[in-house]
Motif scaffolding. Structure first.
Motif, PDB file in Angstrom:
ATOM      1  N   PRO A  15       0.802  -1.218   0.000  1.00 54.27           N
ATOM      2  CA  PRO A  15       0.000   0.000   0.000  1.00 54.27           C
ATOM      3  C   PRO A  15       0.836   1.270   0.000  1.00 54.27           C
ATOM      4  N   GLY A  16       0.184   2.353  -0.409  1.00 49.64           N
ATOM      5  CA  GLY A  16       0.801   3.665  -0.479  1.00 49.64           C
ATOM      6  C   GLY A  16      -0.146   4.598  -1.208  1.00 49.64           C
ATOM      7  N   PRO A  17       0.335   5.753  -1.643  1.00 44.04           N
ATOM      8  CA  PRO A  17      -0.521   6.640  -2.439  1.00 44.04           C
ATOM      9  C   PRO A  17      -1.086   5.867  -3.629  1.00 44.04           C
ATOM     10  N   ALA A  18      -2.398   5.932  -3.829  1.00 46.65           N
ATOM     11  CA  ALA A  18      -3.058   5.066  -4.811  1.00 46.65           C
ATOM     12  C   ALA A  18      -3.923   5.877  -5.756  1.00 46.65           C
ATOM     13  N   GLY A  19      -4.043   5.361  -6.985  1.00 46.89           N
ATOM     14  CA  GLY A  19      -4.867   6.016  -7.991  1.00 46.89           C
ATOM     15  C   GLY A  19      -5.667   5.006  -8.780  1.00 46.89           C
ATOM     16  N   TRP A  34      -6.496   8.063  -3.573  1.00 47.97           N
ATOM     17  CA  TRP A  34      -6.454   8.312  -2.138  1.00 47.97           C
ATOM     18  C   TRP A  34      -5.000   8.461  -1.684  1.00 47.97           C
ATOM     19  N   PRO A  35      -4.788   9.114  -0.549  1.00 48.40           N
ATOM     20  CA  PRO A  35      -3.418   9.219  -0.023  1.00 48.40           C
ATOM     21  C   PRO A  35      -2.818   7.870   0.358  1.00 48.40           C
ATOM     22  N   HIS A  36      -3.684   6.893   0.681  1.00 46.55           N
ATOM     23  CA  HIS A  36      -3.159   5.587   1.087  1.00 46.55           C
ATOM     24  C   HIS A  36      -4.136   4.507   0.653  1.00 46.55           C
ATOM     25  N   ALA A 134      -4.034   6.494 -13.939  1.00 48.58           N
ATOM     26  CA  ALA A 134      -4.085   5.990 -12.568  1.00 48.58           C
ATOM     27  C   ALA A 134      -2.772   6.262 -11.840  1.00 48.58           C
ATOM     28  N   ASN A 135      -1.662   6.033 -12.527  1.00 48.86           N
ATOM     29  CA  ASN A 135      -0.354   6.284 -11.933  1.00 48.86           C
ATOM     30  C   ASN A 135      -0.148   7.768 -11.652  1.00 48.86           C
ATOM     31  N   ALA A 136      -0.635   8.610 -12.560  1.00 45.70           N
ATOM     32  CA  ALA A 136      -0.517  10.059 -12.361  1.00 45.70           C
ATOM     33  C   ALA A 136      -1.303  10.496 -11.127  1.00 45.70           C
ATOM     34  N   THR A 139       0.642   9.441  -8.076  1.00 47.55           N
ATOM     35  CA  THR A 139       1.798  10.334  -7.926  1.00 47.55           C
ATOM     36  C   THR A 139       1.384  11.671  -7.348  1.00 47.55           C
ATOM     37  N   ALA A 140       0.245  12.187  -7.807  1.00 46.33           N
ATOM     38  CA  ALA A 140      -0.255  13.460  -7.281  1.00 46.33           C
ATOM     39  C   ALA A 140      -0.506  13.361  -5.779  1.00 46.33           C
ATOM     40  N   PHE A 141      -1.143  12.279  -5.336  1.00 42.73           N
ATOM     41  CA  PHE A 141      -1.398  12.119  -3.911  1.00 42.73           C
ATOM     42  C   PHE A 141      -0.101  11.956  -3.124  1.00 42.73           C
ATOM     43  N   SER A 142       0.910  11.342  -3.729  1.00 38.23           N
ATOM     44  CA  SER A 142       2.189  11.190  -3.038  1.00 38.23           C
ATOM     45  C   SER A 142       2.864  12.535  -2.795  1.00 38.23           C
ATOM     46  N   LYS A 143       2.492  13.524  -3.614  1.00 37.66           N
ATOM     47  CA  LYS A 143       3.058  14.867  -3.486  1.00 37.66           C
ATOM     48  C   LYS A 143       2.113  15.828  -2.772  1.00 37.66           C
ATOM     49  N   GLY A 144       0.992  15.311  -2.281  1.00 40.96           N
ATOM     50  CA  GLY A 144       0.023  16.158  -1.606  1.00 40.96           C
ATOM     51  C   GLY A 144      -0.745  17.062  -2.541  1.00 40.96           C
ATOM     52  N   GLN A 145      -0.852  16.675  -3.799  1.00 44.23           N
ATOM     53  CA  GLN A 145      -1.534  17.491  -4.804  1.00 44.23           C
ATOM     54  C   GLN A 145      -2.858  16.855  -5.197  1.00 44.23           C
TER      55      GLN A 145
END
Length: 336
Positions: A15-19, A34-36, A134-136, A139-145
């Motif tokens: 798990p981790g930032p998910a799209g 989601w952020p996680h 989905a990956n984008a 990635t956005a959630f991993s950066k808080g965007q």
């Protein structure tokens, strides 16, 4: 008329930032996350949102292209049995991602839907488009965007798009978590043993229907030796039944599992499980097992199948009383 769409999910770290994302064409797609979360959560959410978005055209046939055997099997094979058992699996454990699955079950009512498996990361244009989005989002959630949510489907309002794209799943019965649950460590993505590094023969699209529930590995026979236990597990992982059941297959893989495929490419656990699918016609012969250290078994054998013959080596490790596959390698024997 048929609506054809690709649906995909992504999780950084899993798990981790998910799209998640679904894609019909450049003017008709949507993404969120989601952020996680996990890859499977993203895969399921993409299908759910696609069903909800296209509900305005519920009289049209929906053809879903999906690279996740976990999603396809969950929706088309296992869900009827899970429902009969109160959303529990054959072993009595709660079904993972149950709220997403319940929502999909409701969204399927009155719809004509078929799922077709496509090999991921293999140049399929629509699958690649969904995967990219989905990956984008992950990635956005991993950066808080905030992610790019896309234009959506005709007839769906922008406010509704934005709300649903950023909405996290509700509490899952398997986690007891709130709006952004973390995933169980053993939750799988969905290919096990790349074998000859080729896709399995393309199967016909499968429609939503009642089918047998997921298969699990049976307990060891009484008095089975260590080498017999390991050999039994190896053969199960090569069999179609377990390869069609990613959750059960994942339980036999060490968290740090690695594989070197016949092409020489290296895979980690998430990659090898991400496109799990049966490979009919492959037979294992000349198995030799050796306990090379306490709690470590080396297994060597040959596989023969439609795509050729390969020498195989697996390393099994006992951890907390369970035998788990730590590493696998295959070498083709009949290639020029």
């Amino acid at each position: 008329m048929t609506i054809t769409a690709a649906a995909d999910g992504s999780a950084l770290g899993n798990p981790g930032p998910a799209g998640w994302a679904w894609y019909i064409d450049e003017g008709t797609w949507r993404a969120g996350g989601w952020p996680h979360g996990t890859n499977n959560m993203g895969e399921l959410k993409a299908v759910l949102d696609l069903l909800e978005a296209t509900a305005v055209d519920a009289d049209q046939h929906l053809h879903v292209l999906c690279d996740s055997q976990y999603v396809i099997n969950s929706v088309t094979k296992w869900m009827p049995g899970w429902k009969r058992k109160g959303w529990r699996k054959k072993d009595g454990k709660p079904v993972l991602n149950v709220e997403l699955l319940k929502d999909i079950d409701r969204a399927l009512v009155g719809r004509s839907v078929e799922f077709e498996w496509v090999k991921g990361h293999a140049g399929h244009a629509m699958n690649e488009a969904a995967d990219k989005r989905a990956n984008a989002a992950a990635t956005a959630f991993s950066k808080g965007q905030d992610p790019q949510v896309g234009p959506g489907y005709r007839g769906s309002g922008a406010a509704d798009r934005q709300a649903r794209a950023g909405a996290a799943p509700t509490a899952d019965a398997t986690t007891g978590a709130g709006a952004t649950p973390s995933a169980p460590a053993q939750e799988p993505d969905d290919d096990l043993f790349s074998l000859f590094d080729t896709a399995p023969e393309q199967s016909a699209p499968v429609s939503c229907s009642t089918a047998p529930e997921e298969t699990v590995l049976t307990a060891d026979a009484p008095g089975a030796s260590v080498l017999e236990q390991v050999t039994t597990r190896e053969l199960a992982l090569l069999g179609d039944a377990l390869r069609a059941d990613p959750p059960s297959a994942a339980e036999l893989l060490h968290p740090a599992f690695t594989e070197i495929g016949a092409s020489g490419r290296s895979y980690d656990r998430e990659e090898i499980l991400s496109h799990l699918a049966p490979l009919p016609g492959v037979e294992a012969v000349d198995l030799v097992a050796e306990e090379i250290a306490d709690g470590v078994v080396l297994l060597r054998y040959t596989t023969v199948g439609p795509d050729g013959t390969a020498a195989r080596t697996s390393l099994w490790q006992r951890e907390r009383g369970r035998w788990l596959l730590r590493h696998h390698q295959g070498t083709p024997l009949d290639r020029p």
